[in-house]
Design a protein around this motif. Structure first.
Motif, PDB file in Angstrom:
ATOM      1  N   THR A  84     101.717 -52.653  -9.596  1.00 25.43           N
ATOM      2  CA  THR A  84     103.117 -52.897  -8.977  1.00 25.43           C
ATOM      3  C   THR A  84     104.006 -51.836  -9.079  1.00 25.43           C
ATOM      4  O   THR A  84     105.256 -52.135  -8.676  1.00 25.43           O
ATOM      5  N   GLY A  85     103.529 -50.488  -9.343  1.00 24.46           N
ATOM      6  CA  GLY A  85     104.728 -49.425  -9.130  1.00 24.46           C
ATOM      7  C   GLY A  85     104.961 -49.096 -10.602  1.00 24.46           C
ATOM      8  O   GLY A  85     104.642 -49.718 -11.661  1.00 24.46           O
ATOM      9  N   SER A  86     105.555 -47.908 -10.626  1.00 24.02           N
ATOM     10  CA  SER A  86     105.824 -47.307 -12.191  1.00 24.02           C
ATOM     11  C   SER A  86     107.319 -47.280 -12.490  1.00 24.02           C
ATOM     12  O   SER A  86     108.153 -47.256 -11.737  1.00 24.02           O
ATOM     13  N   PRO A  87     107.793 -47.962 -13.678  1.00 22.53           N
ATOM     14  CA  PRO A  87     108.999 -47.980 -14.081  1.00 22.53           C
ATOM     15  C   PRO A  87     109.790 -46.704 -14.335  1.00 22.53           C
ATOM     16  O   PRO A  87     110.873 -46.675 -14.250  1.00 22.53           O
ATOM     17  N   THR A  88     108.941 -45.478 -13.993  1.00 27.72           N
ATOM     18  CA  THR A  88     110.000 -44.155 -13.876  1.00 27.72           C
ATOM     19  C   THR A  88     110.229 -43.960 -12.556  1.00 27.72           C
ATOM     20  O   THR A  88     111.019 -42.882 -12.067  1.00 27.72           O
ATOM     21  N   VAL A  89     109.798 -44.669 -11.440  1.00 31.38           N
ATOM     22  CA  VAL A  89     110.367 -44.596 -10.400  1.00 31.38           C
ATOM     23  C   VAL A  89     111.651 -45.327 -10.013  1.00 31.38           C
ATOM     24  O   VAL A  89     111.652 -46.579 -10.139  1.00 31.38           O
TER      25      VAL A  89
ATOM     26  N   GLY B 275     108.214 -59.545  -5.115  1.00 29.67           N
ATOM     27  CA  GLY B 275     108.797 -58.286  -4.480  1.00 29.67           C
ATOM     28  C   GLY B 275     107.424 -57.247  -4.328  1.00 29.67           C
ATOM     29  O   GLY B 275     106.534 -57.696  -5.026  1.00 29.67           O
ATOM     30  N   ILE B 276     107.565 -56.371  -3.535  1.00 28.13           N
ATOM     31  CA  ILE B 276     106.546 -55.574  -3.116  1.00 28.13           C
ATOM     32  C   ILE B 276     106.224 -54.423  -4.127  1.00 28.13           C
ATOM     33  O   ILE B 276     105.123 -53.893  -4.568  1.00 28.13           O
ATOM     34  N   ALA B 277     107.194 -54.174  -5.014  1.00 27.29           N
ATOM     35  CA  ALA B 277     107.232 -52.996  -6.104  1.00 27.29           C
ATOM     36  C   ALA B 277     107.775 -53.544  -7.145  1.00 27.29           C
ATOM     37  O   ALA B 277     108.846 -52.795  -7.814  1.00 27.29           O
ATOM     38  N   PRO B 278     107.407 -54.607  -7.815  1.00 29.20           N
ATOM     39  CA  PRO B 278     108.353 -54.882  -8.948  1.00 29.20           C
ATOM     40  C   PRO B 278     108.123 -54.093 -10.174  1.00 29.20           C
ATOM     41  O   PRO B 278     108.989 -54.420 -11.380  1.00 29.20           O
ATOM     42  N   GLY B 279     107.156 -53.234 -10.294  1.00 34.80           N
ATOM     43  CA  GLY B 279     106.901 -52.500 -11.300  1.00 34.80           C
ATOM     44  C   GLY B 279     108.200 -51.128 -11.487  1.00 34.80           C
ATOM     45  O   GLY B 279     108.058 -50.672 -12.629  1.00 34.80           O
ATOM     46  N   THR B 280     108.505 -51.133 -10.598  1.00 33.33           N
ATOM     47  CA  THR B 280     109.578 -50.028 -10.433  1.00 33.33           C
ATOM     48  C   THR B 280     110.870 -50.466 -10.823  1.00 33.33           C
ATOM     49  O   THR B 280     111.255 -51.520 -11.283  1.00 33.33           O
ATOM     50  N   THR B 281     111.968 -49.376 -11.301  1.00 32.38           N
ATOM     51  CA  THR B 281     113.111 -49.833 -11.630  1.00 32.38           C
ATOM     52  C   THR B 281     114.276 -49.566 -10.568  1.00 32.38           C
ATOM     53  O   THR B 281     114.394 -48.648  -9.858  1.00 32.38           O
TER      54      THR B 281
ATOM     55  N   MET C  45     104.232 -45.468  -3.660  1.00 34.03           N
ATOM     56  CA  MET C  45     103.679 -44.124  -3.209  1.00 34.03           C
ATOM     57  C   MET C  45     104.015 -42.956  -4.237  1.00 34.03           C
ATOM     58  O   MET C  45     103.174 -42.297  -4.585  1.00 34.03           O
ATOM     59  N   LEU C  46     105.165 -43.202  -4.545  1.00 35.50           N
ATOM     60  CA  LEU C  46     105.665 -42.127  -5.596  1.00 35.50           C
ATOM     61  C   LEU C  46     105.282 -42.667  -6.994  1.00 35.50           C
ATOM     62  O   LEU C  46     105.054 -41.504  -8.163  1.00 35.50           O
ATOM     63  N   SER C  47     104.836 -43.682  -7.244  1.00 39.17           N
ATOM     64  CA  SER C  47     104.367 -44.135  -8.617  1.00 39.17           C
ATOM     65  C   SER C  47     102.927 -43.587  -8.704  1.00 39.17           C
ATOM     66  O   SER C  47     102.430 -43.200  -9.744  1.00 39.17           O
ATOM     67  N   GLU C  48     102.363 -43.462  -7.746  1.00 37.68           N
ATOM     68  CA  GLU C  48     100.754 -42.948  -7.426  1.00 37.68           C
ATOM     69  C   GLU C  48     100.981 -41.432  -7.365  1.00 37.68           C
ATOM     70  O   GLU C  48     100.065 -40.714  -8.008  1.00 37.68           O
ATOM     71  N   ARG C  49     101.763 -40.813  -6.641  1.00 34.16           N
ATOM     72  CA  ARG C  49     102.009 -39.489  -6.548  1.00 34.16           C
ATOM     73  C   ARG C  49     103.586 -39.034  -6.990  1.00 34.16           C
ATOM     74  O   ARG C  49     104.224 -38.896  -6.021  1.00 34.16           O
ATOM     75  N   PRO C  50     104.007 -38.988  -8.163  1.00 32.38           N
ATOM     76  CA  PRO C  50     105.188 -38.597  -8.441  1.00 32.38           C
ATOM     77  C   PRO C  50     105.744 -37.357  -7.960  1.00 32.38           C
ATOM     78  O   PRO C  50     106.784 -37.236  -7.851  1.00 32.38           O
ATOM     79  N   GLY C  51     104.875 -36.452  -7.684  1.00 37.03           N
ATOM     80  CA  GLY C  51     105.223 -35.074  -7.284  1.00 37.03           C
ATOM     81  C   GLY C  51     105.348 -35.033  -5.744  1.00 37.03           C
ATOM     82  O   GLY C  51     105.662 -34.042  -5.256  1.00 37.03           O
ATOM     83  N   ALA C  52     105.399 -35.973  -5.059  1.00 34.43           N
ATOM     84  CA  ALA C  52     105.281 -36.179  -3.528  1.00 34.43           C
ATOM     85  C   ALA C  52     106.658 -35.812  -3.148  1.00 34.43           C
ATOM     86  O   ALA C  52     107.704 -36.237  -3.526  1.00 34.43           O
TER      87      ALA C  52
END
Length: 555
Positions: free
Chosen positions: A95-100, A191-197, A344-351
């Protein structure tokens, strides 16, 4: 994350003919050499390598089955598969990263609504806690972190000039829910990315009006606070202030709605909607598609300016009164792209922004009505975008499970929205239809001829095992030479009392079988101590299979 189907070295799983014996995992020196010997032993039903698997994420929200934009099974007279393929995207990125950090420039967000309970909001560390004198930084009337906004604990309000970006219009709350509405059995839609912030900047007032100044300030604020992707579901005239704010933050991706005037924005400068028309490399312009994968009749288009399209018609989202409304507009297509970029940023933070844009545009599903009308000629595919960013080849999409046609009821006509004159920075890219009228019209239009019956791609072992009074262990066996993906659930018994003891239906469980494979699935159910049989419903590869299983033993 391991690739699906990767075998674990030195591990073998052996199943037995006896229903009273559970499969055993064995350690061997050579898997390929051990399998033939094990398979020929008396009493052995199967022997296979132990494969790595990953979760098949499915939102528990009760309204998820109606969210055609995420998973289209033919709801609302739609075309199965005309969606962003969200479930497979979640299988890759969760569901995504909370760091994003995901920003929204809109009318604000009212996070206290029951439908958004548990929303993951950004908390400003500079406005948290207490001062040396014991004052609460979140309410002391001081800009403690010197970011230009006073007491901005979760975001900033550039309309009223304070740190409370609560929504008084409803548009911003609705678009934010498309991105980040929590997964919960207690809330309607996911939501599509509820794990993000989520970080919020309010730039539009209660009447839906803002200025280019409030939008430019909101953009600067969100990017300065660290937002990697920002959703802008607003329309504004060409503005140097907005353009320069975007240019100051080249490492932030800005996703903007194309507008709802049904115009070719490339045909005349007067047709352009900003910031969507901004040619900056960190801006993506998004049009809208319908449940049948066509360009929505209201959506703007442009072969040079509108980059891609995403579902934006009949999108359910919360209203400020606590109810749910049906929305349509490019305002609701853009957040799906924003949410996908966050995954995508959750999977590849450096993108980089360039890599995100290339993957999003290079992975679209081409559609005839979008060819020559968008830069990419296609509709967003969240799963394919994630795979392309990772340098992996997307797997072929399983045949969608087709929703049953609903019962026909008389339809109440949906009232048309009144025409409004465009104003600077207004959320004119979304329109709202009352939920009751929308649902009635949808049901009336959803009748269709029954589909031909396809052969069942799997069989259900007629013996199931009880696990307490809450689960059944059910064995599924693939029949063909291809993998099978589907869902299984219990169903309350019907007919005569002797047919099956009543079983309270449980939520569907996703499963995946390898070609010719066999798997045991733990299916939720509410059983009685006297229950000896249960009815199951299995949906896989477009086929619905109903089976009666006999419960043989406690586990």
């Amino acid at each position: 994350m391991p690739r699906d189907g990767e075998a674990i070295p030195g591990q073998v799983l052996v199943g037995y003919d006896s229903a009273d014996m559970d499969p055993r995992q064995l350690t061997v020196a050579n898997v390929a050499g051990a399998l033939p010997t094990l398979r020929h032993r008396p009493g052995v039903a199967f022997a296979e390598p132990v494969y790595r698997v990953h979760t098949l994420a499915t939102p528990p929200n009760p309204g998820f089955s109606d969210q055609w934009s995420l998973q289209n099974s033919g709801q609302r007279s739609g075309t199965p598969g005309a969606d962003v393929d969200a479930p497979r995207a979640w299988d890759v990125a969760g569901t995504g990263s909370p760091t994003v950090l995901v920003g929204t420039v809109d009318s604000g967000v009212t996070a206290t609504l029951p439908q958004l309970a548990g929303l993951r909001q950004w908390t400003n560390p500079g406005e948290s806690g207490t001062t040396a004198g014991g004052a609460d930084r979140a309410s002391n009337g001081v800009d403690d972190d010197h970011d230009g906004c006073v007491d901005d604990l979760h975001g900033c309000d550039f309309v009223d000039g304070d740190g409370d970006p609560a929504d008084l219009n409803g548009h911003g709350t609705a678009t934010a829910s498309v991105i980040a509405a929590p997964w919960s059995a207690m809330t309607s839609y996911a939501g599509i990315a509820p794990g993000t912030t989520l970080i919020t900047a309010r730039a539009v007032d209660a009447n839906g009006n803002g200025t280019t100044a409030t939008v430019a300030s909101a953009i600067d604020y969100l990017a300065d606070e660290g937002a990697r992707v920002v959703n802008i579901s607003l329309g504004a005239p060409d503005s140097q202030a907005i353009g320069q704010a975007i240019a100051r933050h080249p490492q932030t991706l800005f996703v903007a709605a194309a507008g709802n005037s049904a115009l070719d924005v490339d045909a005349a400068s007067a047709n352009a909607v900003y910031p969507c028309a901004d040619p900056a490399p960190n801006v993506l312009c998004v049009g809208a598609t319908t449940t049948s994968d066509a360009l929505a009749s209201f959506s703007n288009w442009g072969a040079r300016s509108v980059d891609l399209a995403a579902p934006g018609d009949q999108i359910d989202a919360p209203l400020l009164n606590g109810a749910t409304g049906g929305w349509f507009g490019t305002s609701f297509a853009a957040p799906l792209v924003t949410g996908t970029a966050a995954l995508m940023l959750s999977e590849r933070p450096g993108a980089t922004v360039a890599q995100l844009v290339a993957a999003l545009l290079g992975s679209v599903e081409p559609r005839p009505t979008l060819a020559g009308r968008t830069v990419s000629g296609g509709r967003l595919d969240a799963y394919a975008a994630l795979m392309l960013l990772a340098g992996r080849t997307p797997a072929a999409r399983p045949a969608p499970v087709v929703a049953a046609a609903p019962t026909v009821v008389p339809a109440a006509p949906a009232p048309s929205a009144p025409a409004t004159a465009p104003t600077a920075a207004t959320p004119s890219t979304a329109r709202r239809t009352p939920a009751a009228a929308r649902h009635a019209a949808t049901v009336a239009a959803s009748t269709r001829a029954p589909a031909a019956t396809a052969p069942a791609p799997l069989r259900v072992d007629p013996r199931a095992r009880r696990r307490g009074l809450r689960h059944l262990r059910v064995t599924l066996v693939a029949r063909g030479s291809r993998a099978v993906t589907g869902r299984i659930s219990t169903a309350s018994a019907s007919g005569t009392a002797s047919a099956a003891a009543r079983v309270a239906s449980g939520r569907p469980v996703a499963f995946r079988l390898r070609a010719h494979g066999r798997a045991t699935v733990l299916v939720p159910a509410t059983l009685r101590a006297s229950t000896r049989s249960a009815r199951l419903v299995v949906r896989a590869d477009g086929v619905t299979l109903r089976a009666l299983v006999h419960i043989t033993a406690q586990h």
